[in-house]
Design an enzyme around this catalytic site. Structure first.
Site, PDB file in Angstrom:
ATOM      1  N   CYS A 278       0.829  -1.207   0.000  1.00 44.99           N
ATOM      2  CA  CYS A 278       0.000   0.000   0.000  1.00 44.99           C
ATOM      3  C   CYS A 278       0.863   1.258   0.000  1.00 44.99           C
ATOM      4  O   CYS A 278       0.586   2.222  -0.713  1.00 44.99           O
ATOM      5  CB  CYS A 278      -0.929  -0.011   1.213  1.00 44.99           C
ATOM      6  SG  CYS A 278      -2.084   1.374   1.282  1.00 44.99           S
TER       7      CYS A 278
ATOM      8  N   CYS B 138      -5.673  -3.044   8.105  1.00 44.10           N
ATOM      9  CA  CYS B 138      -6.787  -2.090   8.134  1.00 44.10           C
ATOM     10  C   CYS B 138      -8.049  -2.610   7.461  1.00 44.10           C
ATOM     11  O   CYS B 138      -9.154  -2.207   7.815  1.00 44.10           O
ATOM     12  CB  CYS B 138      -6.357  -0.765   7.513  1.00 44.10           C
ATOM     13  SG  CYS B 138      -6.093  -0.809   5.716  1.00 44.10           S
TER      14      CYS B 138
END
Length: 380
Positions: free
Chosen positions: A105, A201
């Site tokens: 990410c 997340c």
């Protein structure tokens, strides 16, 4: 009209770290523009409601931006997040590897695609709330550990290339977490006591198996058999995707000693189990190496290597190889060196680079017995 200040695009997760980063950048004289990435399609976002990519994060980030007097935007990265992070996450488990989605990410989205947004907003830098130090020199940037040893996140930034590092700012790198919360309290920010997420997340409850079942569907799981390192059949399993090296929980019983997953074979969908000694590895290889310190890319060197984020680091000899690979010989053999995870090389607090742990034909202490198990399997 010409700008008087350098403009920074700040990634705001709605947490205390990125919030205080915005304040520090503003105090340092930057013109700060806050951005929060929305990474879930609207019909799926409830799955991560309390995470840094969920709707509450947007509300919190917007509130902090208002308090600091900086503009705030929400950018929709749901499609790219699905392609570059979610699909990678699932496919790595299908390949018998354990992924590291935070590294991906950072490289592909936060310091990758987000640069297009930064340029559209006429920004000179991208900033985040990472606990790491990025030093800008005339022709290059250096990455160092954050000074807070409990929060250092330099490991997650090892894959950033020089162009990304040269336009990146990490204002929290030289600070301790208690200082950050103290600043947030002094500013009256509502996120001052917000709890740090310790989970992936986008995986609710940190239950990656349930996430994979929902994302892939049961029909995409690769069922197979469990064998011990001696080639003896132990049990059947419901999917190689549900196992990772070093795993103990969820394995069948009936053994005098605790069993651990010591290897996975995605070609045959076999899970190999053994005792704790079978997890010990003295040497392994990494591929897709990214060298931050380019002058070290052709040198055999003694380094400190971290084989996972929570690993304290251990002494090793690093030998660069051809085709973006390197061999790491551990001075003290370590447990659960896991294919798919990142191995990051340090010289003191300087990040030299890192690569992705891969299965190798050599270097695994348990390999001869594992190979025999596979041979028995083939001949069965």
């Amino acid at each position: 009209m010409e700008r008087n200040k350098q403009r920074v695009l700040l990634g705001m997760s709605g947490g205390v770290d990125s919030s205080v980063a915005g304040y520090l950048l503003r105090e340092q004289g930057y013109e700060v523009v806050g951005v929060t990435m929305k990474v879930w399609p609207q019909d799926c976002i409830s799955r991560a409601e309390d995470k840094c990519c969920g709707p509450q994060a947007v509300v919190d980030a917007r509130g902090v931006a208002h308090s600091l007097g900086i503009p705030h935007y929400v950018v929709d990265e749901a499609d790219q997040f699905e392609k570059t992070v979610i699909n990678y996450f699932a496919s790595e488990y299908q390949a018998g590897r354990t992924p590291n989605p935070c590294v991906m990410c950072n490289e592909k989205l936060k310091f990758g695609n987000l640069w297009d947004k930064a340029q559209a907003l006429d920004c000179d830098y991208i900033a985040t709330g990472h606990y790491a130090i990025i030093e800008h020199h005339a022709a290059r940037a250096a990455l160092r550990k954050g000074v807070d040893p409990r929060k250092d996140q330099s490991y997650f930034l090892f894959s950033l290339r020089q162009p990304q590092l040269r336009r990146a700012l990490t204002p929290l790198g030289k600070m301790l977490k208690p200082q950050i919360r103290e600043i947030a309290h002094s500013l009256g920010l509502k996120v001052a006591d917000k709890i740090d997420s310790q989970e992936i997340c986008f995986v609710p409850g940190n239950d990656y198996k349930a996430f994979l079942r929902g994302h892939l569907g049961e029909s995409k799981f690769h069922r197979g058999k469990i064998y011990d390192v001696g080639g003896n059949f132990v049990a059947e399993h419901e999917g190689v995707e549900l196992f990772t090296i070093g795993q103990r929980k969820g394995l069948p019983g009936g053994s005098a000693k605790p069993r651990y997953v010591v290897d996975l074979d995605p070609e045959t969908n076999c899970v190999i189990v053994g005792d704790v000694d079978d997890l010990i590895v003295a040497e392994f290889e990494v591929d897709r190496v990214n060298w931050i310190e380019l002058n070290r890319s052709n040198q055999v060197a003694d380094v400190t290597v971290k084989i996972r984020y929570s690993h304290p680091g251990t002494a090793a000899t690093l030998t660069p190889l051809a085709n973006g690979r390197a061999r790491i010989r551990l001075h003290v053999p370590q447990k659960a060196v896991t294919p798919g995870q990142a191995a990051v090389f340090y010289d003191g607090d300087i990040v030299l680079g890192g690569g992705w742990i891969c299965r190798s034909a050599t270097g695994w202490d348990s390999l001869p017995r594992t190979e025999r198990a596979r041979a028995d399997l083939t001949n069965a």
